[in-house]
Design a protein around this motif. Structure first.
Motif, PDB file in Angstrom:
ATOM      1  N   ARG A 122      31.119  23.624  16.928  1.00  0.00           N
ATOM      2  CA  ARG A 122      29.839  23.670  16.224  1.00  0.00           C
ATOM      3  C   ARG A 122      28.767  24.190  17.175  1.00  0.00           C
ATOM      4  O   ARG A 122      28.490  23.580  18.210  1.00  0.00           O
ATOM      5  CB  ARG A 122      29.475  22.281  15.702  1.00  0.00           C
ATOM      6  CG  ARG A 122      28.241  22.261  14.808  1.00  0.00           C
ATOM      7  CD  ARG A 122      28.109  20.921  14.133  1.00  0.00           C
ATOM      8  NE  ARG A 122      29.223  20.669  13.233  1.00  0.00           N
ATOM      9  CZ  ARG A 122      29.257  21.082  11.965  1.00  0.00           C
ATOM     10  NH1 ARG A 122      28.255  21.791  11.473  1.00  0.00           N
ATOM     11  NH2 ARG A 122      30.294  20.818  11.219  1.00  0.00           N
ATOM     12  N   VAL A 123      28.150  25.279  16.781  1.00  0.00           N
ATOM     13  CA  VAL A 123      27.128  25.923  17.607  1.00  0.00           C
ATOM     14  C   VAL A 123      25.766  25.359  17.220  1.00  0.00           C
ATOM     15  O   VAL A 123      25.399  25.381  16.033  1.00  0.00           O
ATOM     16  CB  VAL A 123      27.148  27.446  17.418  1.00  0.00           C
ATOM     17  CG1 VAL A 123      26.126  28.107  18.326  1.00  0.00           C
ATOM     18  CG2 VAL A 123      28.550  27.990  17.675  1.00  0.00           C
ATOM     19  N   PRO A 124      24.996  24.834  18.176  1.00  0.00           N
ATOM     20  CA  PRO A 124      23.677  24.284  17.822  1.00  0.00           C
ATOM     21  C   PRO A 124      22.691  25.387  17.460  1.00  0.00           C
ATOM     22  O   PRO A 124      22.884  26.564  17.771  1.00  0.00           O
ATOM     23  CB  PRO A 124      23.262  23.535  19.095  1.00  0.00           C
ATOM     24  CG  PRO A 124      24.000  24.222  20.195  1.00  0.00           C
ATOM     25  CD  PRO A 124      25.301  24.676  19.607  1.00  0.00           C
ATOM     26  N   CYS A 125      21.618  24.960  16.795  1.00  0.00           N
ATOM     27  CA  CYS A 125      20.562  25.895  16.418  1.00  0.00           C
ATOM     28  C   CYS A 125      19.508  25.954  17.517  1.00  0.00           C
ATOM     29  O   CYS A 125      19.563  25.211  18.505  1.00  0.00           O
ATOM     30  CB  CYS A 125      19.929  25.471  15.093  1.00  0.00           C
ATOM     31  SG  CYS A 125      21.058  25.537  13.686  1.00  0.00           S
ATOM     32  N   ASN A 126      18.545  26.839  17.328  1.00  0.00           N
ATOM     33  CA  ASN A 126      17.492  27.021  18.323  1.00  0.00           C
ATOM     34  C   ASN A 126      16.666  25.746  18.455  1.00  0.00           C
ATOM     35  O   ASN A 126      16.389  25.045  17.472  1.00  0.00           O
ATOM     36  CB  ASN A 126      16.574  28.172  17.927  1.00  0.00           C
ATOM     37  CG  ASN A 126      17.310  29.502  17.931  1.00  0.00           C
ATOM     38  OD1 ASN A 126      18.164  29.736  18.776  1.00  0.00           O
ATOM     39  ND2 ASN A 126      16.990  30.365  16.983  1.00  0.00           N
ATOM     40  N   THR A 127      16.272  25.455  19.673  1.00  0.00           N
ATOM     41  CA  THR A 127      15.407  24.312  19.932  1.00  0.00           C
ATOM     42  C   THR A 127      14.062  24.707  20.530  1.00  0.00           C
ATOM     43  O   THR A 127      13.076  24.001  20.345  1.00  0.00           O
ATOM     44  CB  THR A 127      16.098  23.339  20.894  1.00  0.00           C
ATOM     45  OG1 THR A 127      16.476  24.050  22.095  1.00  0.00           O
ATOM     46  CG2 THR A 127      17.352  22.748  20.264  1.00  0.00           C
ATOM     47  N   MET A 128      14.021  25.825  21.235  1.00  0.00           N
ATOM     48  CA  MET A 128      12.778  26.246  21.895  1.00  0.00           C
ATOM     49  C   MET A 128      12.127  27.419  21.176  1.00  0.00           C
ATOM     50  O   MET A 128      10.949  27.375  20.835  1.00  0.00           O
ATOM     51  CB  MET A 128      13.065  26.621  23.358  1.00  0.00           C
ATOM     52  CG  MET A 128      13.602  25.475  24.191  1.00  0.00           C
ATOM     53  SD  MET A 128      12.414  24.119  24.365  1.00  0.00           S
ATOM     54  CE  MET A 128      11.135  24.953  25.315  1.00  0.00           C
ATOM     55  N   PHE A 129      12.879  28.470  20.945  1.00  0.00           N
ATOM     56  CA  PHE A 129      12.337  29.699  20.369  1.00  0.00           C
ATOM     57  C   PHE A 129      13.074  30.012  19.070  1.00  0.00           C
ATOM     58  O   PHE A 129      14.272  29.765  18.937  1.00  0.00           O
ATOM     59  CB  PHE A 129      12.478  30.871  21.350  1.00  0.00           C
ATOM     60  CG  PHE A 129      11.842  30.606  22.691  1.00  0.00           C
ATOM     61  CD1 PHE A 129      10.473  30.702  22.862  1.00  0.00           C
ATOM     62  CD2 PHE A 129      12.622  30.229  23.769  1.00  0.00           C
ATOM     63  CE1 PHE A 129       9.894  30.447  24.094  1.00  0.00           C
ATOM     64  CE2 PHE A 129      12.062  29.970  25.006  1.00  0.00           C
ATOM     65  CZ  PHE A 129      10.685  30.080  25.172  1.00  0.00           C
ATOM     66  N   GLY A 130      12.347  30.615  18.124  1.00  0.00           N
ATOM     67  CA  GLY A 130      12.956  31.000  16.859  1.00  0.00           C
ATOM     68  C   GLY A 130      13.052  29.840  15.886  1.00  0.00           C
ATOM     69  O   GLY A 130      12.552  28.729  16.131  1.00  0.00           O
ATOM     70  N   SER A 131      13.700  30.113  14.781  1.00  0.00           N
ATOM     71  CA  SER A 131      13.834  29.102  13.738  1.00  0.00           C
ATOM     72  C   SER A 131      14.794  28.006  14.168  1.00  0.00           C
ATOM     73  O   SER A 131      15.796  28.267  14.842  1.00  0.00           O
ATOM     74  CB  SER A 131      14.332  29.751  12.440  1.00  0.00           C
ATOM     75  OG  SER A 131      14.669  28.774  11.490  1.00  0.00           O
ATOM     76  N   GLN A 132      14.484  26.778  13.774  1.00  0.00           N
ATOM     77  CA  GLN A 132      15.359  25.652  14.084  1.00  0.00           C
ATOM     78  C   GLN A 132      16.587  25.611  13.188  1.00  0.00           C
ATOM     79  O   GLN A 132      17.395  24.691  13.312  1.00  0.00           O
ATOM     80  CB  GLN A 132      14.572  24.342  13.944  1.00  0.00           C
ATOM     81  CG  GLN A 132      13.446  24.200  14.946  1.00  0.00           C
ATOM     82  CD  GLN A 132      12.726  22.868  14.832  1.00  0.00           C
ATOM     83  OE1 GLN A 132      13.014  22.083  13.925  1.00  0.00           O
ATOM     84  NE2 GLN A 132      11.802  22.610  15.735  1.00  0.00           N
ATOM     85  N   HIS A 133      16.706  26.577  12.285  1.00  0.00           N
ATOM     86  CA  HIS A 133      17.873  26.660  11.405  1.00  0.00           C
ATOM     87  C   HIS A 133      18.684  27.924  11.680  1.00  0.00           C
ATOM     88  O   HIS A 133      19.513  28.306  10.873  1.00  0.00           O
ATOM     89  CB  HIS A 133      17.434  26.626   9.945  1.00  0.00           C
ATOM     90  CG  HIS A 133      16.677  25.383   9.584  1.00  0.00           C
ATOM     91  ND1 HIS A 133      17.305  24.223   9.201  1.00  0.00           N
ATOM     92  CD2 HIS A 133      15.343  25.125   9.579  1.00  0.00           C
ATOM     93  CE1 HIS A 133      16.380  23.296   8.944  1.00  0.00           C
ATOM     94  NE2 HIS A 133      15.196  23.820   9.168  1.00  0.00           N
ATOM     95  N   GLN A 134      18.435  28.568  12.818  1.00  0.00           N
ATOM     96  CA  GLN A 134      19.208  29.743  13.240  1.00  0.00           C
ATOM     97  C   GLN A 134      20.126  29.368  14.402  1.00  0.00           C
ATOM     98  O   GLN A 134      19.817  28.493  15.211  1.00  0.00           O
ATOM     99  CB  GLN A 134      18.274  30.880  13.681  1.00  0.00           C
ATOM    100  CG  GLN A 134      17.583  31.594  12.531  1.00  0.00           C
ATOM    101  CD  GLN A 134      16.719  32.735  13.031  1.00  0.00           C
ATOM    102  OE1 GLN A 134      16.407  32.827  14.218  1.00  0.00           O
ATOM    103  NE2 GLN A 134      16.314  33.612  12.128  1.00  0.00           N
ATOM    104  N   MET A 135      21.230  30.051  14.462  1.00  0.00           N
ATOM    105  CA  MET A 135      22.191  29.804  15.527  1.00  0.00           C
ATOM    106  C   MET A 135      21.628  30.264  16.873  1.00  0.00           C
ATOM    107  O   MET A 135      21.025  31.331  16.978  1.00  0.00           O
ATOM    108  CB  MET A 135      23.498  30.542  15.216  1.00  0.00           C
ATOM    109  CG  MET A 135      24.668  30.150  16.088  1.00  0.00           C
ATOM    110  SD  MET A 135      26.150  31.119  15.719  1.00  0.00           S
ATOM    111  CE  MET A 135      26.364  30.747  13.979  1.00  0.00           C
TER     112      MET A 135
END
Length: 707
Positions: A122-135
């Protein structure tokens, strides 16, 4: 049954027509099914810009991805057909899924492929930059390198062109470069793939046309019932596709495309593009209107072409508006922050349920996101074609949102006041239930309440049931309900949403007084029952003693049937009827002898008035309970307020009865001299039935006494 248009009837006709076609000659059936499959595949590839692709039609939406995984395994493991699982054991395959993927997708793939769960990554989503719902692409690359160093084989990556929750699109272009670098199969799915049929397509979605495979659901997009999902893929080896199950020589499998073949011909390219364009326009219309509402937060990735709108009511209100004041949120502990989060989620859940009831054609769904909390989603690509959503429905939806915002804001502001009032009132306990969208939950603690116990309390349930009945009889704007406590089984009173003119102090006082009165009445009834029971037993004993005394007075001879009759005839006995009466007011037994002697029942003691715990608040005519007085009440005219009070005083003055007026009239007649003309005029006016000049109410008794 949902509203099925002509295009829906064409899709349903395809199933019955396929059954008739299956009875043809084998050679003719093979040619016809091959033609239907090739035409449908060609049309879909051209409409959605997927060049030189093949199509696999399947009923289960996830089935296409499972077949693609089989194809990827056969392509990367050349000896898989011979050695089977031994090849996978020596070099374990890895399938990468986004953390924002559909729930249960990874488990479904492992079950279908016979792979252990460690093969999923499972690849986490963005936490710092970009959407929080993008890989997170950088983190994905790091994970791929780590798997290669451990001797694993990166096999397949599932990207999203419109996540299942908020409709955000991964950076497919960057992911495609990464997959080409490490030889990974790239599969794309999502609702945003429908926009590939439009003239303008965002660059992130357009990059999906270069992927190895994609899964689409044209049925919900176009409003077609019973239409299969489609997986488009690119592969040059027909033998491997046959082994993976993507192609079949059976005519029945090829006939799956017949409903979609008929529907595409009926709609045409213009009809398909128009339906998808209409759904996107509805999303844009809602998004533009919600931008004008200051208390709604929109979670949109691409403001120009996002076909999914996710919004929620947020707690921090701006200070600029004098009506909606900002709610101060000081430095709070994590538990307090979590409680505020749950409270706001409950309000958004209530808002979503209300909007679904008021505008059913909108097709809204309420969902819980990990970072944002509870949100409301509007996805017309999946619902508009079936529900027939129009632009007027979007305008009605926005109007309903604006009408509910004052209630949401006032409820948030009144929660703390309600809590303070309950805690300051004796006999009430404030229950912290973050999942309740109203102003709060309260529980009445009766005298026999065991505070340490978490079990259900029958006496408390009885009191709260009576309290609910009494509060509903007041016909206020508030909604009440009873149910178990959030952390125990004890009954509580749940108070619903409130407006800004709600008088919380009066509400809490009424709840406490009413519950206390119900408890006192219940105790009084229990005590009365016990007193009556003891009184009956005492009366039976006294009556038995009286009967024995009567036997002693009359003698034994009078009890013999024949002898007693002769004695009674010669010397009758003057016996009084003796009995017992029970005085409920005094709670004592009394003899019935005065009743038979004086032929009248005693008046007894007048019972004291029942104490009322609730403070009666004087309301204006038409004012509902628990409402604050209007700000302009000081400016009421004298004719509307003062005259009303004077009328009440006059009625109380005249309620003394005709005795007072008779005394006044007799004193007037006893005065020497003739009555004055004014008195004569008043007497004449009473005789004619005219009202008194100084009183608005006619007094018939006064006229008779004056005459």
């Amino acid at each position: 049954i949902q509203n099925i248009g002509e295009q829906g009837h064409m899709a349903l006709l395809g199933h019955s027509l396929g059954a008739y076609i299956s009875t043809l000659d084998k050679e003719k059936l093979r040619k016809l099914t091959t033609r239907i499959l090739s035409d449908t595949t060609l049309w879909l590839c051209r409409i959605f810009r997927y060049e030189n692709g093949c199509a696999y039609f399947h009923e289960e939406e996830r089935e296409g991805l499972a077949k693609i995984c089989r194809l990827a395994i056969h392509s990367r493991y050349e000896d898989f057909v011979v050695d089977g699982f031994n090849v996978l054991y020596n070099k374990k395959p890895v399938i990468y899924l986004s953390a924002a993927a559909r729930p249960g997708l990874g488990q479904y793939l492992c079950n279908q492929l016979g792979l252990p769960f460690p093969c999923l990554c499972r690849v986490p989503c963005n936490t710092m930059f970009g959407s929080q719902h993008q890989m997170d692409v950088a983190f994905l690359e790091k994970m791929i390198k780590d798997d290669i160093e451990r001797g694993r084989l990166p096999l397949l990556l599932v990207a999203n062109a419109g996540t299942a929750a908020v409709g955000h699109t991964d950076k497919i272009g960057r992911l495609k470069e990464l997959c080409e670098q490490y030889g990974i199969w790239l599969h794309v799915e999502g609702v945003n793939l429908a926009t590939l049929a439009l003239g303008y397509v965002s660059s992130s979605v357009l990059a999906a046309t270069k992927c190895d495979s994609m899964t689409m659901t044209p049925g919900p997009w176009l409003g077609l019932p019973a239409v299969p999902a489609v997986t488009l893929y690119k592969h040059d080896d027909p033998a491997l596709t046959l082994v993976a199950g993507l192609t079949s020589n059976k005519p029945a499998d090829k006939l799956r495309a017949l409903p979609l073949w008929l529907s595409l011909q009926y709609l045409g390219l213009d009809g398909i593009v128009e339906r998808i364009k209409h759904a996107c326009q509805l999303s844009q219309r809602l998004q533009e209107n919600l931008k004008k509402v200051n208390y709604i937060k929109i979670l949109v990735e691409d403001e120009l072409s996002s076909p999914v709108v996710v919004f929620r009511f947020f707690q921090e209100l701006p200070d600029s508006d004098p009506v909606f004041k900002a709610i101060p949120v000081p430095t709070m502990t994590p538990s307090a922050v979590g409680r505020e989060r749950h409270s706001c989620d409950a309000l958004n859940r209530w808002l979503g349920d209300q909007l679904k009831q008021l505008v059913p054609a909108s097709g809204l769904t309420v969902m819980d996101l990990e970072a944002e909390g509870t949100c409301v989603r509007f996805s017309p690509l999946m619902t508009a074609a079936v529900l027939g959503t129009r632009g007027e429905d979007v305008d009605q939806l926005v109007a309903c949102i604006e009408s509910k915002l004052p209630v949401l804001s006032s409820t948030l502001q009144l929660r703390e006041e309600f809590k303070q009032e309950v805690e300051a009132t004796a006999g009430l306990l404030y229950v912290d239930d973050p999942n309740w969208p109203g102003i709060g939950v309260v529980r009445y603690e009766h005298a026999n309440d065991d505070k340490s116990s978490l079990k259900s309390d029958p006496e408390g349930e009885k009191i709260h049931a009576g309290l609910l009945k009494k509060l509903n009889e007041l016909e206020s704007d508030l909604t009440f309900k009873i149910g178990p406590e959030y952390k125990s089984m004890k009954s509580c009173l749940y108070v619903g949403m409130a407006s800004e003119d709600m008088d919380v102090a009066e509400l809490v006082e009424t709840i406490a007084a009413t519950a206390r009165e119900i408890e006192e009445n219940s105790r009084l009834l229990e005590n009365m029952t016990e007193v009556v029971r003891k009184g009956i037993q005492e009366a039976q004993v006294e009556l038995q003693k009286a009967n024995e005394e009567r036997l002693l007075e009359e003698g034994v001879l009078r009890q013999i049937p024949v002898v007693g009759s002769v004695l009674n005839w010669f010397s009758p006995v003057q016996a009084l009827q003796k009995g017992r009466t029970f005085n409920l007011t005094a709670g004592s037994l009394e003899s019935t002898e005065p009743i038979y002697v004086y032929k009248a029942q005693g008046a007894g003691v007048t019972p004291p008035p029942t104490p009322s715990g609730s403070r009666t608040k004087q309301r204006l005519p038409g004012q509902k309970p628990f409402k604050r007085s209007l700000r302009g009440s000081d400016a009421l005219s004298e004719t509307s307020s003062v005259s009303h009070i004077e009328d009440l005083e006059k009625v109380e003055h005249l309620s003394g009865g005709p005795e007072q007026i008779t005394l006044e009239a007799s004193s007037t007649e006893g005065h020497p001299g003739a009555p004055s003309p004014q008195h004569a005029d008043q007497t004449e006016a009473f005789q004619k039935g005219a009202p008194h000049p100084e009183d608005d109410h006619p007094q018939v008794e006064g006229a008779e006494s004056l005459r």
